[in-house]
Design an enzyme around this catalytic site. Structure first.
Site, PDB file in Angstrom:
ATOM      1  N   ARG A   1      -1.264 -60.854  -6.707  1.00  0.00           N
ATOM      2  CA  ARG A   1      -2.196 -61.507  -7.457  1.00  0.00           C
ATOM      3  C   ARG A   1      -3.628 -60.815  -7.765  1.00  0.00           C
ATOM      4  O   ARG A   1      -4.382 -61.296  -8.512  1.00  0.00           O
ATOM      5  CB  ARG A   1      -2.318 -62.757  -6.463  1.00  0.00           C
TER       6      ARG A   1
ATOM      7  N   ASP B   1     -10.322 -79.642  -8.514  1.00  0.00           N
ATOM      8  CA  ASP B   1      -9.595 -78.253  -8.038  1.00  0.00           C
ATOM      9  C   ASP B   1     -10.492 -77.359  -7.760  1.00  0.00           C
ATOM     10  O   ASP B   1     -11.732 -77.439  -8.523  1.00  0.00           O
ATOM     11  CB  ASP B   1      -8.488 -78.057  -8.936  1.00  0.00           C
TER      12      ASP B   1
END
Length: 292
Positions: free
Chosen positions: A45, A154
Site C-alpha cells: 500500500r 470517513d
C-alpha cells in the site's frame, strides 16, 4: 552498491523497526492497530506513495511523514493504510431490522415535525449510507419533505469524494434488489449513479473517529460496522462509550459481524438483535442542535 540499495519500493519490505514506526504513527492518529505480520500489506500500500515522492527507502518516508512539512503525506499514508471494504446492503439482517423495527416509529415522529438524524460512521465510498437512504425512501416516499438527514463520515478523503459523487461500477449493484436498481440508479457513461434526491439526503464529511467530533446533536441511529475491529481494546471501549453518548434515547447502534460491546454492565445499551444495540429510554431533554 549493496543489494538493498538496488531494490525499488515495490521490492523492499519495511524492516521490523520501520514497520513499528509506521504502526505507531497510524495508531497515534487513528487508533488502528497493525502488527508485524502486516509487513506485506504495508509494503503493497505504501510502495506507490514512495514512488510518487521519489523515495527509495522507508526510513526517509517515515522521517518525512513525521516532519512539519509532511502533514499532507501523513494523511495520504493513513488513507493508504485504511481498509475500505463495503457493498450495498452488506449484512442484510441489519437492514431488515432497520425496515421493520427502527424506521417506522422514527418516520412517524418525522411526519409529526420532529428532527431525525442517522449516522453512517466509517462510511467508505458511501454504499452503506446509500443503502440506508434507499430503505428510508422505501418506507417514506415523502422523505424529502421531512426533517430527516444522514451523516456519512470517513477518515479517507478519497472515499468521501467517491460517496459525494455517488458513481459506482455496475458490478456494485449485484446486491441491490432489481426494483431498487430501477428506482434509484441511472446510467452515467460506463457507471451507474445514485438518484439525486437520495444524494441530497446525505451529508458526507471527513472525520477521524479517534479525534474530537464536531457534532452536537444526538443521533437516532448509528451504523459503525467493521471499523472498530481494527482498534486496540482500549480504543474500542472508548469508542463504544462515545457512540452511546451520541445516541438519542432509545436510539439504535449497529456494529459489524465480528464486533461486540464486551461489557454492557456499565452501559445503558442493551442487546436488540444480532450485533445490534439500543439505548435505554432516558429522562433527559433531547439535544436539537444541528451537525450540518
Amino acid at each position: 552498491m549493496s543489494t538493498t540499495e538496488q531494490l525499488t519500493p515495490n521490492q523492499l519490505s519495511p524492516a521490523p523497526h520501520e514497520l513499528e514506526a509506521i504502526a505507531r504513527i497510524l495508531h497515534d492518529a487513528t487508533g488502528i492497530v497493525i502488527t508485524q505480520g502486516k509487513s506485506s500489506m504495508v509494503q503493497s500500500r505504501l510502495s506507490k506513495r514512495l514512488r510518487e515522492l521519489g523515495m527509495s527507502d522507508y526510513a526517509t518516508y517515515i522521517a518525512h511523514v513525521t516532519s512539519e512539512s509532511g502533514v499532507e503525506e501523513r494523511r495520504a499514508m493513513i488513507s493508504a493504510l485504511t481498509t475500505n471494504v463495503t457493498r450495498f446492503f452488506r449484512e442484510n439482517h441489519h437492514f431488515e431490522t432497520l425496515s421493520t423495527a427502527a424506521l417506522p416509529p422514527l418516520i412517524a415522529r418525522a411526519r409529526a415535525g420532529e428532527r431525525i438524524r442517522l449516522w453512517s460512521a466509517g462510511s467508505s465510498n458511501g454504499q452503506e449510507a446509500y443503502s440506508i437512504a434507499m430503505m428510508i425512501a422505501e418506507a417514506a416516499p415523502d422523505y424529502a419533505k421531512l426533517d430527516l438527514r444522514i451523516l456519512a463520515s470517513d477518515i479517507d478523503p478519497h472515499m468521501i469524494a467517491a460517496g459525494q459523487a455517488g458513481l459506482y461500477d455496475s458490478s456494485a449493484l449485484a446486491s441491490v434488489p432489481t426494483d431498487m436498481q430501477r428506482k434509484y440508479f441511472s446510467r452515467k457513461g460506463e457507471k451507474v449513479q445514485i438518484a439525486t434526491p437520495l444524494r441530497e439526503l446525505i451529508s458526507f464529511r471527513e472525520l477521524n473517529l479517534h479525534e474530537q467530533w464536531p457534532m452536537r446533536g444526538r443521533f437516532d441511529i448509528i451504523f459503525c460496522r467493521n471499523v472498530v475491529i481494527y482498534f486496540d481494546p482500549d480504543a474500542q471501549a472508548r469508542l463504544w462509550q462515545r457512540f452511546e453518548a451520541q445516541l438519542a434515547p432509545e436510539g439504535w447502534l449497529f456494529v459489524g459481524h465480528s464486533e461486540r460491546i464486551a461489557d454492557l454492565s456499565q452501559s445503558n445499551l442493551v442487546t436488540a438483535g444480532v450485533t445490534t444495540y439500543r439505548l435505554r429510554a432516558e429522562t433527559t431533554t433531547r439535544e436539537t442542535r444541528k451537525w450540518h
